[in-house]
Motif scaffolding. Structure first.
Motif, PDB file in Angstrom:
ATOM      1  N   CYS A   1       0.864  -1.183   0.000  1.00 55.44           N
ATOM      2  CA  CYS A   1       0.000   0.000   0.000  1.00 55.44           C
ATOM      3  C   CYS A   1       0.898   1.230   0.000  1.00 55.44           C
ATOM      4  O   CYS A   1       2.116   1.149   0.167  1.00 55.44           O
TER       5      CYS A   1
ATOM      6  N   CYS B   1      -8.770   2.021   6.648  1.00 56.73           N
ATOM      7  CA  CYS B   1      -8.077   2.600   5.493  1.00 56.73           C
ATOM      8  C   CYS B   1      -8.675   2.055   4.200  1.00 56.73           C
ATOM      9  O   CYS B   1      -8.750   0.839   4.017  1.00 56.73           O
TER      10      CYS B   1
ATOM     11  N   THR C   1      -6.666   0.606  11.226  1.00 56.91           N
ATOM     12  CA  THR C   1      -6.881   0.901   9.798  1.00 56.91           C
ATOM     13  C   THR C   1      -7.047  -0.341   8.919  1.00 56.91           C
ATOM     14  O   THR C   1      -7.636  -0.247   7.847  1.00 56.91           O
TER      15      THR C   1
ATOM     16  N   GLY D   1       1.303   3.535   2.255  1.00 58.33           N
ATOM     17  CA  GLY D   1       2.042   3.795   3.502  1.00 58.33           C
ATOM     18  C   GLY D   1       3.306   2.959   3.611  1.00 58.33           C
ATOM     19  O   GLY D   1       4.359   3.448   4.028  1.00 58.33           O
TER      20      GLY D   1
ATOM     21  N   ASN E   1      -7.370   2.104   1.375  1.00 61.12           N
ATOM     22  CA  ASN E   1      -6.337   1.407   0.606  1.00 61.12           C
ATOM     23  C   ASN E   1      -6.492  -0.096   0.765  1.00 61.12           C
ATOM     24  O   ASN E   1      -6.114  -0.872  -0.096  1.00 61.12           O
ATOM     25  N   VAL E   2      -6.984  -0.501   1.949  1.00 69.52           N
ATOM     26  CA  VAL E   2      -7.182  -1.922   2.222  1.00 69.52           C
ATOM     27  C   VAL E   2      -8.605  -2.311   1.850  1.00 69.52           C
ATOM     28  O   VAL E   2      -8.833  -3.263   1.115  1.00 69.52           O
TER      29      VAL E   2
ATOM     30  N   CYS F   1       2.678   6.224   8.472  1.00 67.59           N
ATOM     31  CA  CYS F   1       1.771   6.504   7.349  1.00 67.59           C
ATOM     32  C   CYS F   1       0.896   7.712   7.703  1.00 67.59           C
ATOM     33  O   CYS F   1       0.351   7.785   8.818  1.00 67.59           O
TER      34      CYS F   1
ATOM     35  N   VAL G   1      -2.042   8.337   6.988  1.00 67.59           N
ATOM     36  CA  VAL G   1      -3.406   7.921   7.354  1.00 67.59           C
ATOM     37  C   VAL G   1      -3.435   7.513   8.835  1.00 67.59           C
ATOM     38  O   VAL G   1      -4.361   7.850   9.586  1.00 67.59           O
TER      39      VAL G   1
END
Ligand code: SF4
Length: 310
Positions: free
Chosen positions: A12, A203, A169, A14, A205-206, A96, A98
């Motif tokens: 990702c 998050c 996250t 981060g 992103n995940v 990260c 985030v």
């Protein structure tokens, strides 16, 4: 056998950022990393070969002053910064953004409510106890936050006090929603109608990867999910693949590929077919994917290993 790698799998934002920081800082001299830079043993070894030394909290307390320590994407509690400052250690903060934002939100919530004596608040983190990110989040509340992993644990909450819920996250959105529902139900059954503030801080992103990953898993007969054994994100995403394709197998390294399908006296393809119960009339489609902590080069090595197996 047709082998493909999922184009959406891999580090990702981060983790990529933290690894880039480590690689660029290594050019300036010795560098320590507090904890594994990523929950993937293969990537940790690659960076250790370049000179990155992984340390723990005990090591941090004994490092000489002016040592340089990188903080990984998971983030750290305030106590880590304090120890570094006391010891004259230089911090290279690769937390990260985030995670940093989430830490700030939890700290702001704690600071805003901590002196409310009439109704002392409870900050609750939906997360894995002991996970590095969760330790960093708990630290924002002077370690008063309660960490719970599932609706079965809500009996640890006090339903006479307001609840402020946040999430690690990398947890699943479904799990978070199930937890919110369970808490709401419990509140509605209590005579005290306490306030619940639920903040979905998962998050994307995940979370956004799940649908893409499941499409990829569905499109293949067999899936090899490549992930680190210590990675919480790998466990979540692996389960998401198994949900849509039961012929999904977890491997941590190319060496584990053969073990997964070991079957004496059979070719790899035959063993795969036997293990999966597939007919094998058409070309077998094998997909390789991974977690946000899985490097692309490792998935490529798994693919290369597969291609060599007769
Ligand atoms: S999963 Fe999200 S929050 Fe966690 S390191 Fe990656 S980008 Fe950051």
């Amino acid at each position: 056998m047709q082998i493909s790698i999922d184009e959406h799998s891999g580090f990702c934002f981060g983790v990529t950022r933290a690894i880039k920081a480590a690689e660029s800082e290594l050019a300036n001299g010795p560098l320590y990393c507090l904890g594994d830079i990523v929950h993937n043993g293969q990537e940790v070894s690659r960076l250790e070969m370049k000179g990155l030394a992984t340390i723990d909290y005990d090591d941090l307390r004994t490092l000489p002053s002016h040592s340089r320590v990188l903080l990984r994407a998971h983030g750290e509690p305030p106590s880590t910064y304090w120890i570094a400052q006391q010891r004259g250690i230089e911090i290279i903060d690769a937390t990260c953004p985030v995670v940093k934002k989430l830490q700030d939100r939890i700290r702001a919530c704690y600071e805003a409510h901590k002196n409310d004596e009439a109704q002392p608040p409870q900050i609750v983190i939906y997360g894995q106890p002991g996970h590095a990110e969760v330790i960093g989040l708990q630290g924002q509340t002077n370690n008063t936050a309660i960490v719970i992993e599932s609706p079965a644990q809500i009996d640890r909450l006090d339903f006479t006090r307001p609840i402020y819920l946040f999430s690690q996250t990398t947890k699943s959105v479904e799990g978070f929603n199930a937890l919110v529902e369970a808490i709401q139900l419990q509140i509605s059954n209590c005579k005290f109608q306490v306030a619940l503030e639920a903040h979905d801080t998962i998050c994307r992103n995940v979370a956004n990867r799940v649908a893409e990953l499941q499409d990829f898993a569905r499109a293949n007969d067999i899936v090899l999910f490549v992930g680190g054994k210590k990675s919480s994100n790998a466990r979540v995403l692996y389960k998401n693949c198994v949900e849509v394709n039961p012929n999904t197998f977890f491997v941590s390294s190319p060496d584990e590929v053969e073990k997964v399908f070991q079957s004496e006296g059979r070719s790899f393809s035959e063993a795969v077919l036997q293990r999966s119960g597939l007919s094998g009339e058409a070309g077998l489609k094998v997909g390789i994917c991974g977690a946000t902590s899985t490097p692309l080069w490792l998935m490529q090595k798994v693919r290369d290993k597969l291609s060599l197996i007769p």
